[in-house]
Design an enzyme around this catalytic site. Structure first.
Site, short mmCIF file in Angstrom:
data_model
loop_
_atom_site.label_atom_id
_atom_site.label_comp_id
_atom_site.label_asym_id
_atom_site.label_seq_id
_atom_site.Cartn_x
_atom_site.Cartn_y
_atom_site.Cartn_z
N GLU B 80 0.84 -1.19 0.00
CA GLU B 80 0.00 0.00 0.00
C GLU B 80 0.88 1.24 0.00
O GLU B 80 0.39 2.35 0.24
CB GLU B 80 -1.00 -0.02 1.15
CG GLU B 80 -0.43 -0.12 2.53
CD GLU B 80 -1.53 -0.16 3.58
OE1 GLU B 80 -2.12 -1.23 3.74
OE2 GLU B 80 -1.81 0.87 4.21
N CYS B 112 -3.15 -4.89 4.12
CA CYS B 112 -2.04 -5.72 4.60
C CYS B 112 -1.99 -7.12 3.99
O CYS B 112 -1.11 -7.91 4.35
CB CYS B 112 -2.08 -5.83 6.12
SG CYS B 112 -1.81 -4.26 6.96
N HIS B 235 -1.95 -12.60 11.01
CA HIS B 235 -1.52 -11.24 10.67
C HIS B 235 -1.31 -10.43 11.95
O HIS B 235 -2.05 -10.59 12.93
CB HIS B 235 -2.54 -10.55 9.77
CG HIS B 235 -2.24 -9.09 9.56
ND1 HIS B 235 -1.03 -8.66 9.07
CD2 HIS B 235 -2.97 -7.98 9.82
CE1 HIS B 235 -1.04 -7.33 9.03
NE2 HIS B 235 -2.20 -6.90 9.47
#
Lengths: 132, 346
Positions: B80, B112, B235
């Site tokens: 990103e 992400c 994550h």
């Protein structure tokens, strides 16, 4: 002044991005920049991809760099003897001037050189960092 | 299915402590560290961006894979913080790696999980026979508005994977699946320098729902139990969310620890969960099973089950490990941090 045109740098992607140089077909001397003739008298060269490993032969610190690098100051610049024999001048990053010595082992990394202003192309190429 | 033939990682050298940021923002450092479960974050060098991080990680991945680089048929870079709004990072990476010109390339973006998604894309291409090897990368120099809570965690780093035939893999990809929904928990509009987020909404209906749903889905699909895995990676937007997920699924500290890099370097966004995977591959032994579930705001989670093969032991020696990059660090001050993030000289 920044170069507005990206073309000149684009023509040098082979050596700037990949650390590609030249090897004399007669005496095996290596060069980063193209030479028309080797000191041995030979005119023929083959391309060589350097490993990126080398040692510092000389170095200094830049406090007042050109416009492209002014937000990087102070930064170190060194003359580096690559293990294949060629000599190259490059920025040495991720270190302090006090950390460097003649003979410090360095390795090549792919880094940003500068941007041609806010709208222009971002130029990348090879710099060096102390071996870690 | 396809598998991972080689992997590499990269984390910039620079770190800023939570205390250093908190002092400037007049915040309570102890409360922030306890709340986020991290103490410092990585910061890119003044000449580092997503392209340079990608190239560094990919060169290590190539060193481990030991393949003919001209056989790489695709380069996908998830981030990103792509250096350009229009001009691919992937072609810069391909050129720097000297893989020739016969490759498919595109940049991906899904907060992400833009990096983990490229592993799925390449696995599909390898399994279909369209390519022999594909390069999957997730990397970020993530942005955070000064004063925002994200400033303590938004970090820099990335990981790269050569996806290739199962028979050549250091870790076979046994199963993968995704859980996706339109959930507006975190976003960055065009021309905006910093992302925005919906505060506590980023937790329950966003991260936790998607990570747990994708993990449930893959456990059901594979018939595996959480105890079957030597390593589990969720994550890591901070140091607390993945621990809560681990508790929910019954994963132990030992299963989680090897991949929990966020506590040492912060959230590397597109690099986060896959840096956890790289960290696990650095230490895994043949036969070890690995569960990875990424998360990308907006929202989605990709879940993977890998099994390490006997090729992994030799590959581990061929390049630096995630922990080597974590150990190499230099702390910087807040003014230096602004300069590194180009907050002064823009």
């Amino acid at each position: 002044m920044f170069r507005e045109s990206p073309i000149i740098r684009w023509r040098n992607y082979s050596d700037r991005y990949k650390l590609r140089g030249y090897k004399c077909t007669k005496c095996s001397a290596t060069y980063f920049e193209y030479k028309g003739m080797c000191p041995c008298g030979n005119l023929d060269f083959t391309e060589i991809d350097f490993s990126g490993r080398g040692k510092i032969a000389a170095f200094t610190q830049i406090h007042g760099g050109p416009e492209a690098f002014e937000n990087k100051t102070p930064y170190c610049v060194a003359v580096i003897d690559l293990v294949e024999g060629a000599r190259i001048e490059a920025q040495v990053m991720d270190c302090k001037y006090e950390d460097l010595k003649i003979g410090t082992e360095v390795e090549a990394v792919f880094r940003k050189f500068y941007s041609s202003g806010e709208k222009g192309v971002i130029h990348y190429g090879t710099k060096f960092v102390p071996k870690f | 299915m396809a598998g991972i033939v080689g992997w590499g990682s990269y984390i910039p050298k620079y770190r800023i402590k939570a205390e250093t940021i908190a002092e400037v923002q007049n915040a309570d450092a102890a409360a922030i560290k306890a709340g986020l479960g991290l103490t410092e974050k990585s910061v890119p060098g003044k000449d580092e961006d997503t392209a340079t991080i990608s190239v560094h990680a990919a060169r290590d991945a190539l060193a481990r894979a030991g393949i003919d680089r001209k056989q790489i048929g695709s380069v996908y870079v998830g981030s990103e913080s792509h250096p350009y709004a229009v001009k691919p990072t992937a072609s810069i990476v391909g050129e720097a790696l000297d893989i020739g010109n016969a490759y498919m390339a595109v940049d991906t973006e899904f907060a992400c999980k833009a990096g983990s998604a490229t592993i799925q894309i390449n696995a599909g291409l390898v399994d279909s026979g369209m390519i022999k090897y594909g390069l999957s990368i997730g990397a970020d120099t993530s942005q955070a508005e000064p004063g925002n809570a994200l400033e303590y965690s938004a970090a820099a780093g990335g990981a790269a994977f050569i996806v290739g035939p199962n028979s050549e893999s250091v870790a076979t990809l046994d199963y993968t699946c995704s859980f996706t929904s339109d959930t507006p928990d975190f976003w960055r509009r065009a021309m905006q320098a910093y992302p925005s987020h919906a505060g506590r909404f980023t937790g329950e209906p966003a991260y936790f729902k998607h990570v747990s749903s994708a993990t449930d889905m893959i456990l059901k699909k594979s018939g595996a139990k959480i105890t079957d895995f030597k390593y589990v990676v969720f994550h890591m937007p901070n140091g607390k969310f993945p621990l809560r997920m681990a508790k929910q699924f019954g994963a132990t500290k030992e299963q989680i620890e090897a991949g929990l890099v966020v506590t040492k370097i912060g959230n590397t966004y597109s690099g986060s969960s896959i840096l956890g995977l790289a960290s696990v591959l650095d230490v895994a032994k043949p036969g070890d099973k690995i569960l990875v579930t990424s998360y990308g705001s907006g929202s989605g989670s990709d879940a993977f089950i890998f099994t390490a093969t006997k090729k992994i032991t030799e590959a581990q020696k061929k390049a630096r490990k995630v922990n080597d990059y974590i150990a190499r660090k230099e702390y910087i001050t807040y003014p230096q941090y602004l300069k590194h993030m180009e907050g002064i000289h823009q």
